[in-house]
Design a protein around this motif. Sequence first.
Motif, PDB file in Angstrom:
ATOM      1  N   ALA A   1       1.130  -1.213  -0.050  1.00 28.48           N
ATOM      2  CA  ALA A   1       0.028  -0.415   0.028  1.00 28.48           C
ATOM      3  C   ALA A   1       0.791   1.566  -0.215  1.00 28.48           C
ATOM      4  O   ALA A   1       0.529   1.941   0.498  1.00 28.48           O
ATOM      5  CB  ALA A   1      -1.005  -0.357   1.167  1.00 28.48           C
TER       6      ALA A   1
ATOM      7  N   ASP B   1      -3.867  -4.080  -5.154  1.00 28.86           N
ATOM      8  CA  ASP B   1      -4.673  -3.408  -4.414  1.00 28.86           C
ATOM      9  C   ASP B   1      -4.490  -2.350  -5.773  1.00 28.86           C
ATOM     10  O   ASP B   1      -3.698  -1.658  -6.496  1.00 28.86           O
ATOM     11  CB  ASP B   1      -4.367  -1.745  -3.718  1.00 28.86           C
TER      12      ASP B   1
ATOM     13  N   TRP C   1      -7.930   4.875  -4.272  1.00 26.25           N
ATOM     14  CA  TRP C   1      -8.302   4.967  -2.931  1.00 26.25           C
ATOM     15  C   TRP C   1      -9.007   6.585  -2.764  1.00 26.25           C
ATOM     16  O   TRP C   1      -9.738   7.022  -1.536  1.00 26.25           O
ATOM     17  CB  TRP C   1      -6.873   5.064  -1.702  1.00 26.25           C
TER      18      TRP C   1
ATOM     19  N   SER D   1      -8.543  -6.601  -5.144  1.00 24.93           N
ATOM     20  CA  SER D   1      -9.319  -5.686  -4.412  1.00 24.93           C
ATOM     21  C   SER D   1      -8.616  -4.297  -4.870  1.00 24.93           C
ATOM     22  O   SER D   1      -7.778  -3.731  -5.847  1.00 24.93           O
ATOM     23  CB  SER D   1      -8.185  -5.815  -2.839  1.00 24.93           C
TER      24      SER D   1
ATOM     25  N   CYS E   1      -8.991  -0.198  -3.620  1.00 29.67           N
ATOM     26  CA  CYS E   1      -8.659  -0.002  -2.589  1.00 29.67           C
ATOM     27  C   CYS E   1      -9.316   1.422  -1.984  1.00 29.67           C
ATOM     28  O   CYS E   1      -9.947   2.090  -3.003  1.00 29.67           O
ATOM     29  CB  CYS E   1      -7.049   0.774  -2.476  1.00 29.67           C
TER      30      CYS E   1
ATOM     31  N   GLY F   1     -11.132   4.744   0.230  1.00 31.73           N
ATOM     32  CA  GLY F   1     -10.133   5.853   0.861  1.00 31.73           C
ATOM     33  C   GLY F   1     -11.070   6.243   1.633  1.00 31.73           C
ATOM     34  O   GLY F   1     -12.670   6.525   1.246  1.00 31.73           O
TER      35      GLY F   1
ATOM     36  N   THR G   1     -10.574  -3.417  -0.216  1.00 29.49           N
ATOM     37  CA  THR G   1     -10.067  -3.357   0.571  1.00 29.49           C
ATOM     38  C   THR G   1     -10.009  -1.174   1.147  1.00 29.49           C
ATOM     39  O   THR G   1      -9.415  -0.705   0.462  1.00 29.49           O
ATOM     40  CB  THR G   1      -8.383  -3.897   0.846  1.00 29.49           C
TER      41      THR G   1
ATOM     42  N   TYR H   1      -9.136   2.028   3.104  1.00 28.55           N
ATOM     43  CA  TYR H   1      -7.569   2.002   4.304  1.00 28.55           C
ATOM     44  C   TYR H   1      -7.487   3.068   4.800  1.00 28.55           C
ATOM     45  O   TYR H   1      -8.247   3.798   4.519  1.00 28.55           O
ATOM     46  CB  TYR H   1      -6.288   1.901   2.996  1.00 28.55           C
TER      47      TYR H   1
ATOM     48  N   SER I   1      -9.058  -1.883   7.300  1.00 24.45           N
ATOM     49  CA  SER I   1      -8.340  -1.090   7.651  1.00 24.45           C
ATOM     50  C   SER I   1      -7.956   0.038   8.480  1.00 24.45           C
ATOM     51  O   SER I   1      -7.896   1.444   7.725  1.00 24.45           O
ATOM     52  CB  SER I   1      -6.568  -1.171   6.718  1.00 24.45           C
TER      53      SER I   1
ATOM     54  N   ASN J   1      -3.079   0.047   9.231  1.00 27.57           N
ATOM     55  CA  ASN J   1      -2.008   0.369   8.596  1.00 27.57           C
ATOM     56  C   ASN J   1      -1.845   2.064   8.515  1.00 27.57           C
ATOM     57  O   ASN J   1      -1.873   2.380   9.536  1.00 27.57           O
ATOM     58  CB  ASN J   1      -2.211   0.473   6.714  1.00 27.57           C
TER      59      ASN J   1
ATOM     60  N   CYS K   1       3.294   0.170   3.523  1.00 30.05           N
ATOM     61  CA  CYS K   1       2.704   0.933   3.527  1.00 30.05           C
ATOM     62  C   CYS K   1       3.693   2.417   3.214  1.00 30.05           C
ATOM     63  O   CYS K   1       4.770   2.479   2.530  1.00 30.05           O
ATOM     64  CB  CYS K   1       1.409   1.679   5.108  1.00 30.05           C
TER      65      CYS K   1
END
Length: 303
Positions: free
Chosen positions: A17, A70, A74, A117, A119, A121, A158, A160, A185, A221, A287
């Motif tokens: 990530a 990912d 995001w 996945s 991502c 946000g 996912t 994040y 996450s 993360n 990350c």
Amino acid sequence: MARQLPHESQKKYLVYAGTGTDLIFNHGIELPGFASFPLLEKPESRAILANQMKAIVDLAGEMKVGCILDAPTWMANVDRAAPLGYGAGQLVDVNRDGVALMEEVRQAAGHDDVLVSACIGPRYDPYADIPPLSVEDARQYHSAQMSSLKDTSVDLVTAYTFNRPSEAAGCILAARNVDLPIIMSLVVETDGCLADGTKLVEAIDWIDAATNAAASFFMVNCAHPTHFSRALKNHPRLKGIVANASICSHAELDEADELDEGDPRQLGKQIAEIARDNPSIIVFGGCCGTDMRHLKSMARELS
């Protein structure tokens, strides 16, 4: 075809990530608003995104573990993409195109334990001082991005860097509404707590209660192991750690002009020590500030 997700498998998984800081400091690419999805528009920058993920696929194959790719989505939600000139209609295509690029990488991988996945946000900058977002408002907001991922080849989403339990719960419910498995996450400060002071394990329990445990599992993360190692408490629902290279706080990292890459070897040892103390953890990764050196160190120490 339906693939086994990490919590359904006996394997460990790697994830990367840290692509944003890698793009900025190692590739010299500007990311307005820290958004990488505009790079999908040009063949040369699209190739860089693909090569970042190909590197983790190669490492996972070498170490005989699975990996999660990912998509660079995001920031591809309405409020955070609007200042970059992207409207809601364009974002549907952006999210689908990000998944399609990861699918291309998977098809070229040559082994089966590769998951794609999308991502996700938070609605706002997770480190900004913003008004609270209710569970229902968050569910409605994140539903747009989740809906754009239907009928793609994505295996899961996912989420994040979420640090507000109510928004995390709403995001999970939005994924459930379109039958997408979701990993949530969370991000903690240097004291191991969320931004509002909630302890990590208490946040997980609250979110699970608010969503009937709809998330596949939880991760941490965008923090250094020294920030979260004492906060994990071997919680059975916490199955992933995606660590920063630097021990600096989020505020310090935001103001930094140079990349703090920390000590890759030491980071690998710290991750392995956490894994021994928290045997439920099955997903490991890097990350902000990390690159393949850090991930190789983690994989080597974990093996």
